[in-house]
Every structure is written in C-alpha cells, then in structure tokens.
Design a protein around this motif. Structure first.
Motif, short mmCIF file in Angstrom:
data_model
loop_
_atom_site.label_atom_id
_atom_site.label_comp_id
_atom_site.label_asym_id
_atom_site.label_seq_id
_atom_site.Cartn_x
_atom_site.Cartn_y
_atom_site.Cartn_z
N ALA A 18 0.83 -1.20 0.00
CA ALA A 18 0.00 0.00 0.00
C ALA A 18 0.86 1.25 0.00
O ALA A 18 0.53 2.25 -0.65
N THR A 19 2.00 1.21 0.71
CA THR A 19 2.89 2.37 0.75
C THR A 19 3.41 2.72 -0.64
O THR A 19 3.48 3.90 -1.01
N ALA A 20 3.76 1.70 -1.41
CA ALA A 20 4.24 1.95 -2.76
C ALA A 20 3.16 2.62 -3.60
O ALA A 20 3.42 3.59 -4.34
N PHE A 21 1.93 2.14 -3.49
CA PHE A 21 0.83 2.76 -4.23
C PHE A 21 0.53 4.16 -3.72
O PHE A 21 0.15 5.05 -4.50
N LEU A 22 0.66 4.36 -2.41
CA LEU A 22 0.43 5.69 -1.85
C LEU A 22 1.43 6.70 -2.39
O LEU A 22 1.06 7.83 -2.76
N CYS A 23 2.68 6.30 -2.45
CA CYS A 23 3.71 7.20 -3.02
C CYS A 23 3.41 7.50 -4.48
O CYS A 23 3.48 8.66 -4.92
N GLY A 24 3.07 6.46 -5.23
CA GLY A 24 2.74 6.67 -6.63
C GLY A 24 1.52 7.54 -6.81
O GLY A 24 1.48 8.41 -7.70
N SER A 25 0.50 7.34 -5.96
CA SER A 25 -0.71 8.15 -6.05
C SER A 25 -0.42 9.61 -5.72
O SER A 25 -0.95 10.52 -6.38
N SER A 26 0.40 9.84 -4.70
CA SER A 26 0.73 11.22 -4.33
C SER A 26 1.47 11.92 -5.47
O SER A 26 1.18 13.08 -5.80
N ILE A 27 2.42 11.22 -6.06
CA ILE A 27 3.16 11.80 -7.18
C ILE A 27 2.22 12.07 -8.34
O ILE A 27 2.27 13.12 -9.00
N GLY A 28 1.32 11.11 -8.62
CA GLY A 28 0.39 11.26 -9.74
C GLY A 28 -0.57 12.42 -9.54
O GLY A 28 -0.84 13.18 -10.49
N VAL A 29 -1.11 12.56 -8.32
CA VAL A 29 -2.06 13.65 -8.07
C VAL A 29 -1.36 15.00 -8.14
O VAL A 29 -1.90 15.97 -8.72
N GLN A 30 -0.18 15.10 -7.55
CA GLN A 30 0.54 16.37 -7.63
C GLN A 30 0.84 16.74 -9.08
O GLN A 30 0.66 17.90 -9.49
N SER A 31 1.26 15.75 -9.85
CA SER A 31 1.54 16.02 -11.26
C SER A 31 0.27 16.35 -12.02
O SER A 31 0.26 17.22 -12.91
N GLY A 32 -0.84 15.67 -11.67
CA GLY A 32 -2.11 15.94 -12.33
C GLY A 32 -2.61 17.35 -12.07
O GLY A 32 -3.11 18.04 -12.98
N LEU A 33 -2.49 17.81 -10.81
CA LEU A 33 -2.89 19.18 -10.50
C LEU A 33 -2.03 20.18 -11.26
O LEU A 33 -2.53 21.20 -11.77
N ALA A 34 -0.73 19.91 -11.31
CA ALA A 34 0.16 20.81 -12.06
C ALA A 34 -0.17 20.79 -13.55
O ALA A 34 -0.09 21.83 -14.23
N PHE A 35 -0.54 19.61 -14.08
CA PHE A 35 -0.92 19.51 -15.49
C PHE A 35 -2.14 20.38 -15.78
O PHE A 35 -2.25 21.01 -16.84
N LEU A 36 -3.08 20.45 -14.83
CA LEU A 36 -4.28 21.26 -14.99
C LEU A 36 -4.02 22.74 -14.75
O LEU A 36 -4.93 23.57 -14.92
N GLY A 37 -2.82 23.05 -14.30
CA GLY A 37 -2.49 24.44 -14.05
C GLY A 37 -2.91 24.93 -12.69
O GLY A 37 -2.98 26.15 -12.46
N VAL A 38 -3.20 24.00 -11.78
CA VAL A 38 -3.61 24.36 -10.43
C VAL A 38 -2.36 24.49 -9.57
O VAL A 38 -1.60 23.54 -9.43
N GLY A 39 -2.15 25.64 -8.98
CA GLY A 39 -0.98 25.86 -8.15
C GLY A 39 -0.02 26.83 -8.83
O GLY A 39 -0.18 27.20 -10.01
N PRO A 40 1.02 27.23 -8.10
CA PRO A 40 1.98 28.20 -8.65
C PRO A 40 2.72 27.65 -9.86
O PRO A 40 3.14 26.50 -9.88
N ALA A 41 2.87 28.48 -10.87
CA ALA A 41 3.60 28.07 -12.07
C ALA A 41 5.10 27.99 -11.82
O ALA A 41 5.84 27.43 -12.63
#
Length: 586
Positions: A210-233
């Motif tokens: 589960a920890t491995a998936f949690l790390c991957g999910s956190s990285i994916g969500v952060q990247s997804g938000l940045a892809f959408l332009g949410v957060g500081p450029a």
C-alpha cells in the motif's frame, strides 16, 4: 523490547537484505529509484540554471545548445534543470502524502481491528472521509493552501488514509485470532505491546504494498494538479512540464517525452520495489491457525471455597436468528491448591470454553448468561481487561494444545519467553534472561542456550511444548491450565511432558486444570476428574472412583471406547492403592 530483541531484529533484517539482493526485480527497481532520487538531490550541482530562469534565446532550443543538455522549452527554460527539480517536488509529495496516510490509517486500523468496541467509530469516521471528492476538494481548497503543494499533499494524505485503514483493519481481524497473539495476551502483555510487537509485524506485507501505491498516487495527483495548471507556475513539476510539452508536441516532441519517461519510471519502480520488499520481509513465514479474540464476560455470584471455584457457569453464543445457544450449561467445579483436576470430554463438549472463561479469553461474541468464577476468592467474571492482565502469567497461566502455533514465528524462543517474564514480573532484561535459561534447563531442554536462540521452526514439537511450559510457570502461578498439552506429541514425548507437569506441580505446589479427551492422561496425573458432555458436567469424582466404578452411562461409554480387555473397566474396580497410570495400556 526484550533482551534478545535487538540481535534478533538485526538477524531478521540481514536475512531480508540477502533476499532482496538475490531478487533481480528488487535490485533493478531500487537502483532506478536511487538513481532518480540522487539526480534530484544533486540538481544544484548538475545544472547551472534555475528551473524558472527563462531565456528568449533558448525558446524551443535543441538538445546541447549553450549548456542546455536537453534543450529549452517554449518559455526558454532549461528542460534538464526543470526535470531534476521536478524529481525533488515528486519525492517530497510522495513522502508527505504517504507518511500522513500511513500514520493515520495504520494507527486507526490497528485499534479498530483489534478492539471491537472502537471499530464502529473508526468505520464511521473513515467512511465519512471517503465520501469527499478528493481531487475536487484539493482544487477547491487551493485558495486556502496558497497553492503550496506540500500543504496540498498533506490534505491528500488524509484523503488516502481510509484505504490504508481498511487494509490494516482487515489484516488485524485475521491476525488477532492467531494462537500466538492469544498466548501473548495470556502472558499478561498489554494491548499496545501486543499490537506493536506481534500484530503489526504480521500485517506489514500489505501495508508495504500500500505504501508503494500511496507514493505513486501522491506523485500522480501532484503532477495531475500541475498539469491542470492548479498551483503556482513557479513550482517545477512533471505535470507542468508534460502540459507544456503537450501544447508543443508537434514542434518539439521531446519536451513531452522526457518528463513522461521519468514520471513513468518513478511510479512503476515504486510499485515493483514494494512487491519485492514485501516478499523479502515475509520470506517463508507460515501463519498458524488461531482462536477468536476475547471479550470479558460479566456475571456475579457466590462460590464454594477452593483455589478455583466455578459455579453454575453458563456460556452461550448468538445464532443467525438472534437467539442464544448454550454451549456450557451450569458447570460447577472446585480445584484445591496443589491438586490436578482433569476436565474430560469429547470435542465440542464445552471443556475448552470453560477453560477460556477462567482465563478471560472467550470470543467477543460469547455471552456469559450466569455463573461465577473465583480465583482464590476473587471474582474473575466482570473484571476489566487491565485487571485480568494483572492475573495472567502471575496467578494463572496457560499451556496450549498446539505448541508450534502458539510461538510467534517472527521471534526467537528466548525473545518471546523473556518478553512474557518481564511483562509478568517486571524483571530487568538480564534477570529475565537468566531466569528463562534456568527454566529451560529445568524443563529438560538439553541445550538451553541453543533453544533460547532458536526460532520455533528450528525446534521439535516436544521441545516447543517444554518451552511453553517454562514460560507458563516462570512466575510460579497458583493455577496452571493445560489444554490438551500432549495431543500433538508422540507417545514417548507425551509421557515425558506428563512427568514434567507432575514434577512442577509438586515442586511449586500449584493447582492444575487439565483439559483433555484422553483418559490415559487422566489416569497418569489427575487426582480428580470432571466429565463433560454437551456443555454439562455429568460426573465428578476421584480418579480411583471414576476408573473403578463410573456411575454415568456416558463416562462408562468413554472408558469402554478406549480401554481394551486387559484394561481397568467400570465393572472391574481398581484397588485404591494401585497406581492407575502404570496399570493401563493404551
């Protein structure tokens, strides 16, 4: 932590490390992860450009142009510099999101899975958290977080915790019923110590995955938000780089490829390494079957004099229709100091349920309808778990039926015995170790030091039973409950174990409640006998009386079923001075 826990844990870690080093999947994925993380940490050294520095001369520049190893993006920023700093952003996101999810989820899962009364509360809380729309909530809260990805990942960690909670809770529900957990409770260990020392190591495999998936999910969500332009450029991120590369895909496709490759390699290696690490930590571990977790019953009533006095004990279980079905009905027993009482009956007769009621380890669904259990005049029914814990291992001890299943395979024999002795007596580590070695020698183990260092699978069944007897009598209890102590052993070892129990009883002047179905055992060591059938005591008396002139038909049937023509029968009384255990053949 016991006296031998530190070296034992070191041995276990070395063994896991060796298995990891022999696993190509672990070596390759760990190497890739280490390389990626090191590149991120060395970003200030490996690049001379700030990730947000823009140069109009390097807009969409090709690879190798003027110190830009991977070229420039459509804003003229160094792709290599942004790639390295994006690794750091992803690493921090993974650490924050996974850590918070693990702390909340594992802690609540251990408590909710182990304590039945708290499970409803934890279920309600985490079900509520699961109703929140995760990604949408992170976007809505962005004005409050100021766009800081670290705060955003902390909130995301809370949203991830229900998944960890459910995994941990389900694993604990299975493990808490194991015999080695119940043996730890009978030894007087606290719930916190049992959870940390015995339950948590047993559920770590799924948590690691589960920890491995949690790390991957956190990285994916952060990247997804940045892809959408949410957060500081200005925050370097794989998502922001992929978004920019996507808009420039036909002009410079490599701007899209580089961050996609690193992001894919990072998340996939996390999952694969988690699987490899789980396999290495688990090794060839075998989990024994178990018994249900206990719940303290509640009843009151007077009892006859004696060290142990059970009066009118009635235990029932709910049926699917909601009615209560009695499995023990009106049982009354009296056990004097220094006496051995044999509780005899077929499987399902209720003898083990009676013994568990004395120990206070009945399953949570069990209902004590009425009755009283007194130990040296003190009522046991209705005591809190903390109060029962003060009696177990000190005033009352337990020898189980399956010796190998009652020893935790994660720890050495010595570690488990020292832990029980320290919990029951408060002795120092050194004193507990000396006492355990002396006990191992006293119970007939030829090489106590070697047995002390051995794991359960490295000793025989007879030696394992001697180990459990040593742990049970370590604090010289007034009452020893032995539940089928010789069933899993061969005939020769059975005789040795019975002799040992007899000697220890005389040496320590303790009472023994011997739960068995074997009249041969009864004849060898018991002073009195109580015969159970379908939850009721049908006959009691001295061993001479039962073997020489059983009155109840069921008792005679049991004797007839195991005694041959040359053995003492109900119609052939035995002289009172004849040693029963030496004149019978089985």
């Amino acid at each position: 932590m016991t006296a031998s826990t530190a070296p034992q844990d070191a041995v276990r870690r070395r063994s896991a490390a060796r298995r990891l080093l022999r696993d190509p999947q672990a070596v390759i994925t760990a190497s890739v992860l280490l390389l990626i993380v090191v590149l991120g940490l060395l970003a200030p050294v490996l690049t001379s450009h700030d990730p947000n520095h823009a140069s109009l001369d390097h807009i969409d520049a090709g690879a190798g142009t003027d110190g830009y190893p991977l070229g420039g993006d459509r804003s003229g920023r160094d792709i290599w510099a942004r790639l390295l700093h994006s690794i750091n952003t992803s690493t921090v996101s993974a650490l924050i999101g996974a850590s918070i999810a693990l702390v909340i989820g594992v802690s609540a899962g251990l408590v909710g899975g182990y304590h039945d009364r708290l499970r409803s509360l934890t279920e309600w809380v985490f079900s509520l958290v699961m109703t929140f729309p995760g990604l949408l909530l992170l976007i809505v809260l962005m004005p409050l977080t100021g766009g800081d990805f670290r705060t955003t990942m902390a909130i995301f960690g809370v949203l991830l915790s229900p998944g960890v909670y459910r995994i941990t809770r389900n694993q604990v529900l299975g493990v808490k019923n194991e015999l080695f957990v119940d043996a730890a409770r009978v030894s007087g260990l606290s719930d916190r110590r049992i959870l940390v020392r015995h339950v948590l190591p047993a559920v770590r495999g799924p948590v690691i995955i589960a920890t491995a998936f949690l790390c991957g999910s956190s990285i994916g969500v952060q990247s997804g938000l940045a892809f959408l332009g949410v957060g500081p450029a200005t925050t370097p991120s794989f998502g922001a780089m992929i978004s920019e590369g996507f808009h420039n895909l036909y002009l410079s496709p490599l701007q899209f490829v580089w961050p996609s490759l690193v992001l894919g390699a990072l998340t996939s290696c996390l999952v694969l390494f988690g699987n490899a690490l789980r396999d290495a930590l688990e090794g060839s571990r075998r989990r024994p079957a178990g018994i249900p977790a206990p719940k303290a019953p509640a009843a009151t009533g007077a009892a006859p004099a004696g060290l142990l006095a059970v009066e009118d004990l009635t235990i029932a279980y709910p049926t699917p229709s909601g009615e209560l079905k009695e499995v023990v009905s009106g049982v009354s027993l009296v056990l004097e100091p220094g006496e051995t009482l044999g509780l005899v009956g077929e499987s399902g007769s209720g003898k083990t349920q009676t013994a568990f009621a004395v120990l206070g380890v009945l399953p949570s669904e069990a209902v004590v309808v009425r009755g009283s259990i007194r130990l040296d005049g003190r009522e046991l029914l209705g005591l809190k778990e903390s109060e029962l814990r003060g009696l177990r291992g000190r005033a009352i001890a337990y020898v189980p039926q399956e010796p190998m299943s009652n020893l935790d395979p994660s720890f050495t024999v010595g570690a488990q015995l020292v832990e029980g002795v320290r919990a029951a007596s408060g002795a120092s580590r050194g004193e507990a170790r000396r006492r355990v070695l002396a006990l191992l020698e006293r119970v007939g183990i030829p090489d106590p030091e070697r047995a002390f260092r051995s794991r359960p699978h490295e000793i025989s069944g007879g030696m394992a039973q001697r180990v459990l007897i040593a742990g049970a009598v370590a604090c010289r209890p007034a009452l020893l409950i032995a539940d089928e102590p010789t069933t899993a052993l061969d005939v020769t070892v059975q005789a040795e174990i019975l002799d040992l129990l007899r000697d220890l009883r005389e040496e320590m002047d303790m009472a023994v409640l011997l739960v068995t179905h074997d009249f041969g055992v009864v004849a060898d060591v018991c002073d009195r006998v109580a015969v159970m059938r379908t939850g009721e005591i049908v006959e009691t008396g001295t061993a001479e009386k039962i073997f020489g002139g059983a009155e109840h038909d069921y008792t005679r049937m049991l004797l007839d079923s195991i005694l041959d023509e040359n053995t003492v029968r109900g119609d052939a009384p035995v002289a009172a001075d004849e040693p029963l255990g030496r004149t019978t053949t089985w």
